[in-house]
Design an enzyme around this catalytic site. Structure first.
Site, PDB file in Angstrom:
ATOM      1  N   THR A   1       0.814  -1.208   0.000  1.00  0.00           N
ATOM      2  CA  THR A   1       0.000   0.000   0.000  1.00  0.00           C
ATOM      3  C   THR A   1       0.849   1.260   0.000  1.00  0.00           C
ATOM      4  O   THR A   1       0.481   2.279  -0.585  1.00  0.00           O
ATOM      5  CB  THR A   1      -0.917   0.001   1.244  1.00  0.00           C
ATOM      6  OG1 THR A   1      -1.675  -1.199   1.234  1.00  0.00           O
ATOM      7  CG2 THR A   1      -1.849   1.188   1.244  1.00  0.00           C
TER       8      THR A   1
ATOM      9  N   THR B   1       1.658  -4.340   4.364  1.00  0.00           N
ATOM     10  CA  THR B   1       1.526  -4.623   5.799  1.00  0.00           C
ATOM     11  C   THR B   1       1.036  -6.044   6.094  1.00  0.00           C
ATOM     12  O   THR B   1       1.282  -6.566   7.177  1.00  0.00           O
ATOM     13  CB  THR B   1       0.558  -3.626   6.468  1.00  0.00           C
ATOM     14  OG1 THR B   1      -0.711  -3.695   5.804  1.00  0.00           O
ATOM     15  CG2 THR B   1       1.099  -2.216   6.383  1.00  0.00           C
ATOM     16  N   ASP B   2       0.346  -6.668   5.133  1.00  0.00           N
ATOM     17  CA  ASP B   2      -0.272  -7.974   5.412  1.00  0.00           C
ATOM     18  C   ASP B   2       0.707  -8.986   6.006  1.00  0.00           C
ATOM     19  O   ASP B   2       0.393  -9.679   6.974  1.00  0.00           O
ATOM     20  CB  ASP B   2      -0.847  -8.573   4.124  1.00  0.00           C
ATOM     21  CG  ASP B   2      -2.310  -8.225   3.931  1.00  0.00           C
ATOM     22  OD1 ASP B   2      -2.722  -7.168   4.418  1.00  0.00           O
ATOM     23  OD2 ASP B   2      -3.031  -9.013   3.289  1.00  0.00           O
TER      24      ASP B   2
ATOM     25  N   LYS C   1       0.410  -7.872  13.000  1.00  0.00           N
ATOM     26  CA  LYS C   1      -0.667  -7.014  12.507  1.00  0.00           C
ATOM     27  C   LYS C   1      -1.955  -7.465  13.177  1.00  0.00           C
ATOM     28  O   LYS C   1      -2.456  -8.545  12.898  1.00  0.00           O
ATOM     29  CB  LYS C   1      -0.787  -7.124  10.984  1.00  0.00           C
ATOM     30  CG  LYS C   1      -1.811  -6.179  10.389  1.00  0.00           C
ATOM     31  CD  LYS C   1      -1.822  -6.187   8.861  1.00  0.00           C
ATOM     32  CE  LYS C   1      -2.857  -5.205   8.337  1.00  0.00           C
ATOM     33  NZ  LYS C   1      -2.911  -5.177   6.856  1.00  0.00           N
TER      34      LYS C   1
END
Lengths: 407, 407
Positions: free
Chosen positions: B75, B151-152, B228
């Site tokens: 992202t 970020t996943d 996360k």
């Protein structure tokens, strides 16, 4: 039940055999003490009526409500074996109650031992039997039901009952993180708070456990929104993607916090079919889609994927997902646990949606698993695909959209 | 790299083809704008030198430290396609840097595009290539390295690098939860905080992301202790079973909180072997032990079980576990995520220990997975069994024992 005389460690023991979850024999000795044996020789056994176990009614008081306590095992029914240091499930329901005299000031209590297992050994058909027993208790007119349960899988069991049973009265799951013979035990306060909750203006399946590490109050969690988030702390349970329904204090005060099903809001109904063949698969980098085929080949038609972030797996999975989604339900949840799945934001998610994946909204992976087991037990695949996105018993929180959550 | 002329949607486009993680063609058009195409016809293509991409050096200032920024996609390198509403990876490293002029006041920056993928498509061999590139940058004398990443799976990648690379300088993973062309984007502040961290007195692999939902500060998380924990919030990352190492503010101030590896505390070393065949299996009621055999039959010799509570699975698993543990490493972690595994407390755990299961202490399941992939890449099974319980790069927090955690 059986009365058994055995020889073990060179001595003779005699007592009533209690339910046990492995190859161990647990005897309730005449001294009242329970003992477990692995190596033993049976000298004598005979069938006896154990009306004292099922159910045990304590002295009744007319001005108090009446609660049914159903014991299934776990730490709350355990004590430390000081020889080995291990904790084993050994108390029956009426022993738990008898151990906490304050309970009898709160309610009239009937106690019943259903299982005596550690909760990692729970299985879907045990949930069905438990749901039927709770259903009977509600039908018989109890003001509330308390289920004592091991904490490991308590949120799975509470979810299972939430889907199987529409209840007009409180059904409260309660456990303990420390066995009741330890000074730091949370068993007594959790039981007391559960009894208060069982008499309250509530009509759904909940979990009542310590709200903080101190003995201040318990949270009342909605069963389908709760999770064990710590291995050992007394406040291990948390509500995820929903507020706890309320705080309950040992003196009986309840501060309600969130929208809940009220007492008598729903009619009593039981839908006790369950399809065990549903897989929960946690994705990680390097895991190939063959895992879907492994389960599909064994007749599984329900899949909950614990994807990354907003609900992703590697795009390598798309073709397999598409093939399997033709005759199966594939629900996407997130290993983040908090937040909502949204597969419309990134390319990967959009491919997965086109392949037939269904967004699990803000459901916990564990809740989505249980819901899909229940849906596939009661509906065909096409109906289950539709219903899995519907909020049936409060498992989906419709109040927060993706945009609201992203601040 | 290739310069390509295509026909799409009735028009002709020409530009440099950027790395893309699926069947989409992404062109950097001469206008500077990046565009993605699914349906197109190639009219012409030729190989071109793209020295402007690898690496790009911005104007140098002698009084500033020098950072290498390696872009992998995600992202933070994305923008919204306002036609479809989807977010796609489209920026290269130097575009990220050029977009945030404040960065050039903090450090001299060399930018390099390594991948352009969404992080759910990360794979173990990508981690190896990334570790080698970071190793080169540290060897070349950069004061710190910033890796921009989706970020996943950022915590999986950060863990992988933490085990592969002993670094004397900061290696900072950074991402964004909202793409940089959105008003609420966290990309700029995260990048600025990362640059400060990359120049700080630190010598380990970290993740720097928003500490709250506001633009106040970022947390510096130890890579092997971070996760996360929200699908969409800007403060989605949390340290689990360890404190964040510090807070870093956009103005450069850093409040250190926890013990950390300092700059130059460790010599630069690279152990870049990785065994991809390690399985992470989340247990739930009803899951049978055949899943272990599925992976074992395919040559897997490493297993991380995400058990319940203190580290349990159904006792039905014990025999299979015992058989597989003969030639494999089986590590027990907890789906609770918080807290420490302890298989000495309950019968089930003790059976599992006797069957050969190894307690994963307070390691996150994801970290244990990466650690075991790394151990089995570099050691044989017997050594890996010993080493998996050792604290190698801060992945095990020795300060809190089981009793300390249970209050």
């Amino acid at each position: 039940m059986k009365r058994v005389k055995i020889k073990a460690k060179g001595r003779v023991f005699e007592g009533v055999a209690l339910p046990s979850d492995d190859n161990k024999l647990v005897l309730k000795l005449d001294s009242g003490y329970n003992a477990g044996f692995y190596d033993y020789e049976i000298l004598e056994e005979k069938e006896v009526e154990m009306h004292e176990f099922v159910p045990q009614r304590f002295e009744s008081r007319e001005n108090l409500g009446t609660i049914k306590v159903i014991s299934t095992g776990g730490t709350i029914a355990s004590k430390v074996d000081y020889k080995t240091g291990a904790v084993t499930s050994q108390f029956s329901a009426e022993e738990i109650v008898a151990d906490i005299p304050e309970l009898l000031e709160i309610a009239n209590i009937d106690a019943e031992l259903l299982y005596n297992i550690l909760s990692e050994n729970m299985k879907p058909d045990y949930w069905v039997k438990l749901a039927r027993r709770v259903h009977e208790a509600v039908r018989d007119g109890y003001d509330g039901v308390v289920v004592t349960h091991g904490t490991d899988t308590m949120h799975y069991s509470a979810s299972a009952l939430a889907f199987m049973l529409r209840t007009p009265v409180p059904v409260v799951f309660v456990g303990a993180q420390r066995s009741s013979d330890r000074p730091s035990s949370d068993a007594a306060m959790n039981m007391i708070c559960s009894a208060h909750t069982a008499l309250s203006d509530l009509g759904e399946v909940t979990i009542v456990m310590h709200g903080t590490t101190a003995d201040e109050f318990c949270y009342i969690h909605r069963g389908v929104k709760a999770r064990k988030n710590h291995t050992s702390r007394r406040d291990a349970f948390e509500s995820v993607n929903y507020s706890p329904l309320g705080k309950v204090f040992p003196d009986g005060r309840i501060d309600w916090i969130a929208e809940r099903f009220r007492r008598n809001e729903r009619e009593l109904e039981l839908y006790d079919k369950f399809e065990e063949k549903v897989a929960l698969i946690k994705y990680y980098p390097g895991l190939g889609p063959e895992i879907l085929e492994f389960f599909h080949d064994r007749g599984y038609r329900g899949f909950v994927i614990e994807g990354t972030g907003l609900g992703h797996v590697s795009t390598d999975w798309v073709e397999t997902v598409k093939r399997i989604a033709e005759d199966s339900v594939i629900v996407m949840t997130s290993q983040c646990l908090w937040g909502r799945v949204c597969d419309r934001v990134y390319d990967t998610g959009r491919y997965l949606l086109r392949a037939g994946v269904i967004e699990g909204e803000d459901m916990l992976p564990e809740t989505a698993l249980i819901k899909l087991m229940w849906l596939l037990g009661n509906f065909d695949v096409e109906d289950a695909k539709m219903l899995v996105k519907e909020n049936i018993v409060g498992e989906i929180n419709p109040m927060l959209g993706y945009e609201d959550l992203t601040i």
